[in-house]
Design a protein around this motif. Sequence first.
Motif, PDB file in Angstrom:
ATOM      1  N   SER A 371      81.000  75.845  97.218  1.00 34.30           N
ATOM      2  CA  SER A 371      80.920  74.264  97.492  1.00 34.30           C
ATOM      3  C   SER A 371      81.569  73.665  96.382  1.00 34.30           C
ATOM      4  O   SER A 371      81.681  74.193  95.388  1.00 34.30           O
ATOM      5  CB  SER A 371      79.691  73.699  97.798  1.00 34.30           C
ATOM      6  N   TRP A 372      82.103  72.277  96.497  1.00 30.60           N
ATOM      7  CA  TRP A 372      82.817  71.730  95.644  1.00 30.60           C
ATOM      8  C   TRP A 372      82.259  70.180  95.348  1.00 30.60           C
ATOM      9  O   TRP A 372      81.972  69.585  96.343  1.00 30.60           O
ATOM     10  CB  TRP A 372      84.067  71.645  95.657  1.00 30.60           C
ATOM     11  N   PRO A 373      81.888  69.680  94.199  1.00 32.09           N
ATOM     12  CA  PRO A 373      81.805  70.241  92.805  1.00 32.09           C
ATOM     13  C   PRO A 373      81.020  71.521  92.717  1.00 32.09           C
ATOM     14  O   PRO A 373      80.091  71.574  93.638  1.00 32.09           O
ATOM     15  CB  PRO A 373      81.498  69.358  91.774  1.00 32.09           C
ATOM     16  N   PRO A 374      81.245  72.547  91.891  1.00 33.33           N
ATOM     17  CA  PRO A 374      80.452  73.700  91.896  1.00 33.33           C
ATOM     18  C   PRO A 374      78.809  73.307  91.512  1.00 33.33           C
ATOM     19  O   PRO A 374      78.450  72.407  90.835  1.00 33.33           O
ATOM     20  CB  PRO A 374      81.015  74.514  90.606  1.00 33.33           C
ATOM     21  N   ARG A 378      78.200  68.445  86.370  1.00 31.04           N
ATOM     22  CA  ARG A 378      77.575  67.206  86.065  1.00 31.04           C
ATOM     23  C   ARG A 378      78.804  66.206  85.795  1.00 31.04           C
ATOM     24  O   ARG A 378      79.611  66.667  84.858  1.00 31.04           O
ATOM     25  CB  ARG A 378      76.451  67.013  85.104  1.00 31.04           C
ATOM     26  N   GLN A 379      78.881  65.067  86.314  1.00 35.53           N
ATOM     27  CA  GLN A 379      80.214  64.076  85.905  1.00 35.53           C
ATOM     28  C   GLN A 379      79.671  63.695  84.418  1.00 35.53           C
ATOM     29  O   GLN A 379      78.533  62.924  84.215  1.00 35.53           O
ATOM     30  CB  GLN A 379      80.272  62.981  87.140  1.00 35.53           C
ATOM     31  N   LEU A 390      88.783  61.192  72.299  1.00 38.67           N
ATOM     32  CA  LEU A 390      87.682  60.566  73.505  1.00 38.67           C
ATOM     33  C   LEU A 390      86.140  61.223  72.975  1.00 38.67           C
ATOM     34  O   LEU A 390      86.160  62.318  72.374  1.00 38.67           O
ATOM     35  CB  LEU A 390      88.036  61.505  74.576  1.00 38.67           C
ATOM     36  N   SER A 391      85.231  60.305  73.353  1.00 37.33           N
ATOM     37  CA  SER A 391      83.926  60.809  73.261  1.00 37.33           C
ATOM     38  C   SER A 391      82.845  60.322  74.313  1.00 37.33           C
ATOM     39  O   SER A 391      83.327  59.405  75.030  1.00 37.33           O
ATOM     40  CB  SER A 391      83.418  60.237  71.959  1.00 37.33           C
ATOM     41  N   SER A 392      81.893  60.847  74.511  1.00 36.25           N
ATOM     42  CA  SER A 392      81.072  60.552  75.654  1.00 36.25           C
ATOM     43  C   SER A 392      80.042  59.454  74.912  1.00 36.25           C
ATOM     44  O   SER A 392      79.358  58.742  75.783  1.00 36.25           O
ATOM     45  CB  SER A 392      80.039  61.818  76.063  1.00 36.25           C
TER      46      SER A 392
END
Length: 417
Positions: A371-374, A378-379, A390-392
């Motif tokens: 299935s997708w996403p696997p 997590r997003q 870039l940083s979360s």
Amino acid sequence: MSSAKKLADCSLDRRAPLCWMKQMVPMPDSVRLATDIYFPALDGERLPGAFPVILSRTPYNRKGFLENALFFARHGFVVVSQDVRGRFESEGICQPYQNEAADGFACISWIKQQKWCNGRIGTMGSSYCAALQTAAACLNPPGLSTMIVTVGPHSSYHSSMRHNGTLEQRFLVFAFSMAASSKEAAADPKLAAIFNQAKEHVWDYLRSGPIRKGSTPLSLLPHYEQFAIDISTHSRYDEFWQQPGFGLRPYLDQLPNIPTLYVGGWYDTYTRATFENLLEHGCRQTAPVHAIVGPWIHGGVGGQYAGDADFGPEAGKNMQEISRQWFCQWLKDEDHGLNVRRKIDYFLMGRARGGSATPIYRGGTWHSCSSWPPPGCRQTTFFLHPEGRLSSTRPDDSDGKSSFLFDPANPVPTIGG
């Protein structure tokens, strides 16, 4: 002993040379399309009987399919390679992407009627040749039994020729390229010289504004000029973009229920379309719908490099052998472990290491899921930070701001296609 049994019991060496013939296949409007047919052979003699068929239709010269044709014919398939309407040795006028459903349907119907066809037909091809497959499938032709769709569209308006409606100018370059490689240019050295020069200076024409009738050398071949004008001026998702050649999105509910393999690349221009096809097509049918997605660019499917990035030999895939197993499973009833409803093989790319030298080694590993996403995915939202990071973590107001100049006349280069 049957022809298939005789072929299976002999070495590949004895299956060459392959028997070949050229035929001009008539379409319903009497336009004839140049078609090469390769037959299984043993010790130089064409084997009698009926076989499963693999079809490839192309605007880029059917003779370019020779290597694949010989490979699959040696493995017991009849192989049909065809120039689309108006290209190379085919009659008629080429209107890119716009006649392909009807012509593909007619070609598959013609194949099914031939004595050398056992009634089971598979198709394969990438990019434009992928669009040709799905265009024909939208009309559900008799005999179509499986497809391998490599880097093909889902909806050209939403992703590829336009992106959510915004024109991707590379397809204006494509119009010039098609004109330069046209059969009209091949027959007229002066015309060829004009288009070869125009192809090298295409951005000069585009900087002058939208292409209009008579404003560029494309006017010498009005059907290619009209294509460039159409994709530029149809700014809404109208009937033009809903033609089957521009993607199967409007026809999902009428596609044949057949095993389909979608192949894509993380650096390809059709990555979004590959997953849209997988998910939207797959949820509507019971036959297996699989996907393979690697760290590949457009035109580089199966390799280990993408621009300056090296993903290691483990990233490579022998797509010819994968295709052989797929067709043997679904056209010959051999068991290659593919009879599962959903299977997605994807390459998880590694982190860059090894300094600034190129190629930059990244490595990575292959994974499979159904299935997708696997599962477990997590997003994650990333934020822009100073110095291009870039940083979360959300930036503070004290981090200030960064800016860059966007200039359509000096676009960001891409290796994706």
